[in-house]
Design a protein around this motif. Structure first.
Motif, PDB file in Angstrom:
ATOM      1  N   ARG A 114       1.036  -1.305  -0.201  1.00  9.38           N
ATOM      2  CA  ARG A 114      -0.114  -0.652   0.093  1.00  9.38           C
ATOM      3  C   ARG A 114       0.948   1.257  -0.407  1.00  9.38           C
ATOM      4  NH1 ARG A 114      -4.400  -1.776   4.557  1.00  9.38           N
ATOM      5  NH2 ARG A 114      -5.202  -3.971   3.661  1.00  9.38           N
ATOM      6  N   PRO A 115       0.404   2.091  -0.552  1.00  6.44           N
ATOM      7  CA  PRO A 115       1.144   3.237  -0.853  1.00  6.44           C
ATOM      8  C   PRO A 115       1.616   4.744  -0.116  1.00  6.44           C
ATOM      9  CG  PRO A 115      -0.855   3.808  -2.157  1.00  6.44           C
ATOM     10  CD  PRO A 115      -0.763   2.835  -1.807  1.00  6.44           C
ATOM     11  N   PHE A 116       2.577   4.498   0.685  1.00  2.00           N
ATOM     12  CA  PHE A 116       2.830   6.333   1.993  1.00  2.00           C
ATOM     13  C   PHE A 116       3.249   6.915   1.687  1.00  2.00           C
ATOM     14  CE2 PHE A 116       6.524   3.456   2.536  1.00  2.00           C
ATOM     15  CZ  PHE A 116       7.512   5.106   2.898  1.00  2.00           C
ATOM     16  N   ASP A 117       2.554   8.449   1.687  1.00  2.00           N
ATOM     17  CA  ASP A 117       3.735   9.677   1.993  1.00  2.00           C
ATOM     18  C   ASP A 117       3.800   9.902   3.461  1.00  2.00           C
ATOM     19  OD1 ASP A 117       0.941  10.993   2.642  1.00  2.00           O
ATOM     20  OD2 ASP A 117       0.866  10.751   0.420  1.00  2.00           O
ATOM     21  N   MET A 118       4.293  11.160   3.704  1.00  5.34           N
ATOM     22  CA  MET A 118       4.539  11.654   5.343  1.00  5.34           C
ATOM     23  C   MET A 118       3.651  12.933   5.580  1.00  5.34           C
ATOM     24  SD  MET A 118       8.295  10.648   5.363  1.00  5.34           S
ATOM     25  CE  MET A 118       8.296  10.335   3.708  1.00  5.34           C
ATOM     26  N   TYR A 123      -7.071   2.264  -1.730  1.00  2.00           N
ATOM     27  CA  TYR A 123      -7.226   3.513  -1.474  1.00  2.00           C
ATOM     28  C   TYR A 123      -5.641   4.032  -2.351  1.00  2.00           C
ATOM     29  CZ  TYR A 123     -11.615   4.308   0.810  1.00  2.00           C
ATOM     30  OH  TYR A 123     -12.874   4.078   1.454  1.00  2.00           O
ATOM     31  N   ILE A 124      -6.181   4.891  -3.250  1.00  6.27           N
ATOM     32  CA  ILE A 124      -4.799   5.427  -2.966  1.00  6.27           C
ATOM     33  C   ILE A 124      -4.231   6.705  -2.201  1.00  6.27           C
ATOM     34  CG2 ILE A 124      -5.160   5.199  -5.433  1.00  6.27           C
ATOM     35  CD1 ILE A 124      -5.790   8.168  -6.052  1.00  6.27           C
ATOM     36  N   VAL A 125      -5.602   7.635  -2.023  1.00  5.07           N
ATOM     37  CA  VAL A 125      -4.783   8.798  -0.739  1.00  5.07           C
ATOM     38  C   VAL A 125      -4.594   8.057   0.588  1.00  5.07           C
ATOM     39  CG1 VAL A 125      -6.669  10.371  -1.841  1.00  5.07           C
ATOM     40  CG2 VAL A 125      -7.572   8.933  -0.311  1.00  5.07           C
ATOM     41  N   SER A 126      -3.646   8.479   1.415  1.00  3.57           N
ATOM     42  CA  SER A 126      -3.155   8.562   2.457  1.00  3.57           C
ATOM     43  C   SER A 126      -3.968   9.068   3.093  1.00  3.57           C
ATOM     44  CB  SER A 126      -1.971   8.698   3.141  1.00  3.57           C
ATOM     45  OG  SER A 126      -1.296  10.175   2.970  1.00  3.57           O
ATOM     46  N   ASN A 127      -4.842  10.314   3.745  1.00  2.00           N
ATOM     47  CA  ASN A 127      -5.737  10.639   4.648  1.00  2.00           C
ATOM     48  C   ASN A 127      -6.304   9.592   5.153  1.00  2.00           C
ATOM     49  OD1 ASN A 127      -8.072  11.546   5.475  1.00  2.00           O
ATOM     50  ND2 ASN A 127      -6.478  13.108   5.879  1.00  2.00           N
ATOM     51  N   ASN A 128      -5.710   9.151   6.659  1.00  2.00           N
ATOM     52  CA  ASN A 128      -6.059   7.771   7.774  1.00  2.00           C
ATOM     53  C   ASN A 128      -7.814   8.423   7.899  1.00  2.00           C
ATOM     54  OD1 ASN A 128      -7.014   7.332  10.855  1.00  2.00           O
ATOM     55  ND2 ASN A 128      -5.461   6.074   9.975  1.00  2.00           N
ATOM     56  N   SER A 129      -8.792   9.042   8.286  1.00  2.00           N
ATOM     57  CA  SER A 129     -10.011   9.241   8.090  1.00  2.00           C
ATOM     58  C   SER A 129     -11.029   8.615   6.482  1.00  2.00           C
ATOM     59  CB  SER A 129     -10.450  10.652   8.321  1.00  2.00           C
ATOM     60  OG  SER A 129     -10.184  11.720   7.490  1.00  2.00           O
ATOM     61  N   ARG A 130     -10.082   9.678   5.277  1.00  2.00           N
ATOM     62  CA  ARG A 130     -10.762   8.810   4.530  1.00  2.00           C
ATOM     63  C   ARG A 130     -10.225   7.060   4.450  1.00  2.00           C
ATOM     64  NH1 ARG A 130     -13.675  11.848   1.959  1.00  2.00           N
ATOM     65  NH2 ARG A 130     -14.027  11.641   0.455  1.00  2.00           N
ATOM     66  N   SER A 131      -9.447   6.718   4.304  1.00  2.00           N
ATOM     67  CA  SER A 131      -8.783   5.270   3.487  1.00  2.00           C
ATOM     68  C   SER A 131      -9.256   4.963   4.942  1.00  2.00           C
ATOM     69  CB  SER A 131      -7.813   5.809   3.000  1.00  2.00           C
ATOM     70  OG  SER A 131      -6.296   5.459   3.801  1.00  2.00           O
ATOM     71  N   LYS A 132      -8.857   5.564   5.651  1.00  2.00           N
ATOM     72  CA  LYS A 132      -8.539   3.900   7.037  1.00  2.00           C
ATOM     73  C   LYS A 132      -7.124   3.358   7.322  1.00  2.00           C
ATOM     74  CE  LYS A 132     -13.359   5.276   7.921  1.00  2.00           C
ATOM     75  NZ  LYS A 132     -13.259   6.413   9.111  1.00  2.00           N
ATOM     76  N   VAL A 185       4.176   8.394   9.033  1.00  3.16           N
ATOM     77  CA  VAL A 185       4.204   7.729   7.839  1.00  3.16           C
ATOM     78  C   VAL A 185       2.635   7.727   8.427  1.00  3.16           C
ATOM     79  CG1 VAL A 185       4.601   5.615   6.275  1.00  3.16           C
ATOM     80  CG2 VAL A 185       6.053   6.979   7.852  1.00  3.16           C
ATOM     81  N   LYS A 186       2.038   7.790   6.445  1.00  2.00           N
ATOM     82  CA  LYS A 186       0.282   7.801   6.460  1.00  2.00           C
ATOM     83  C   LYS A 186       0.684   6.828   5.527  1.00  2.00           C
ATOM     84  CE  LYS A 186      -0.268  11.636   4.889  1.00  2.00           C
ATOM     85  NZ  LYS A 186      -0.714  13.081   4.879  1.00  2.00           N
ATOM     86  N   VAL A 187      -0.221   6.034   5.696  1.00  2.00           N
ATOM     87  CA  VAL A 187      -0.186   4.044   4.705  1.00  2.00           C
ATOM     88  C   VAL A 187      -1.764   4.143   3.976  1.00  2.00           C
ATOM     89  CG1 VAL A 187       0.085   1.917   3.981  1.00  2.00           C
ATOM     90  CG2 VAL A 187       1.384   3.293   6.131  1.00  2.00           C
TER      91      VAL A 187
END
Length: 247
Positions: free
Chosen positions: A114-118, A145-154, A138-140
């Motif tokens: 799963r992709p991640f960014d920071m 999902y493609i987005v790393s936002n935690n509340s959006r992609s869990k 680090v946000k996985v």
């Protein structure tokens, strides 16, 4: 001034107008039929995102698969179709007249495929001009999902060192990588401070590719603290609060 703090396009232009940051900014244009064709033809992989968006809402990934076929990834749904014109028409049907921008996609490294960014927090104390990186997480992206936002992609949130050591870039020297990320983040804060002189905190979304090349995805003047509050280790969260209150 208030509208600029939320306008991703104007912040991108302001950062891009500063030579030392140019190597760290993926090419970005306002979305139109022309820019969609040009960037997709040039890079084969792009991200389409709202100028006024937040928390990963409305972000769409488009990838060229060969033989005139394109994959469009929106939320956790992936659709494959033929032709750039049809791809653009489909996206316009999704976003309507909203202001959007198109950006070269960074091929982010992965953790468990799963992709991640920071998210990097840069702060200064009230009566100081010295910028300091006070936090990184680090946000996985969540499954599918493609987005790393935690509340959006869990997805998953990890401390920086833990995330890198469990990722597809674990082979990179972690101290050198962290030093580069810190340097780029502080340089970005100093540039933004020219336009927002009273501001004391920035939240930067930073990505690397598989070789550790650092890119600035976007800058936030009012970053959410939820990423750090959700970490089991509250030390990082407490450090952010201490700097907010610091003199």
């Amino acid at each position: 001034m208030r509208s600029l703090t939320k306008n991703k396009w104007k912040k991108y232009l302001f950062l891009k107008n500063y030579g030392p940051l140019v190597p760290y900014l993926p090419e970005t244009q306002r979305l139109s039929g022309h820019s969609f064709n040009a960037l997709l033809q040039k890079y084969h992989n792009v991200i389409v995102k709202p100028v006024w968006g937040s928390r990963g809402r409305g972000v769409i990934q488009v990838s060229y698969l060969g033989h005139n076929r394109y994959a469009i990834h929106y939320e956790n749904v992936r659709k494959v179709g033929r032709g750039r014109r049809n791809a653009y028409r489909y996206i316009r049907g999704k976003i309507g007249p909203a202001e959007y921008m198109i950006q070269r996609r960074i091929h982010r490294p992965t953790i468990n495929n799963r992709p991640f960014d920071m998210r990097v927090i840069v702060q200064r104390k009230q009566y100081s001009s010295q910028w300091v990186v006070t936090a990184k997480v680090v946000k996985v992206a969540g499954k599918g999902y493609i987005v790393s936002n935690n509340s959006r992609s869990k997805g998953q949130l990890l401390k920086f060192s833990t995330g890198i050591r469990n990722s597809s870039i674990r082979h990179l020297p972690i101290n050198a990588l962290e030093s580069q990320i810190n340097g780029v983040s502080i340089l970005t804060a100093k540039r933004l401070a020219r336009f927002f002189p009273g501001h004391r905190i920035y939240g930067l979304d930073i990505a690397t590719n598989q070789h550790g090349r650092v890119s600035i995805i976007e800058a936030n003047l009012y970053p959410s603290m939820s990423h750090f509050y959700k970490l089991k280790d509250r030390t990082v969260y407490q450090r952010i609060l201490a700097y907010k209150q610091g003199w």
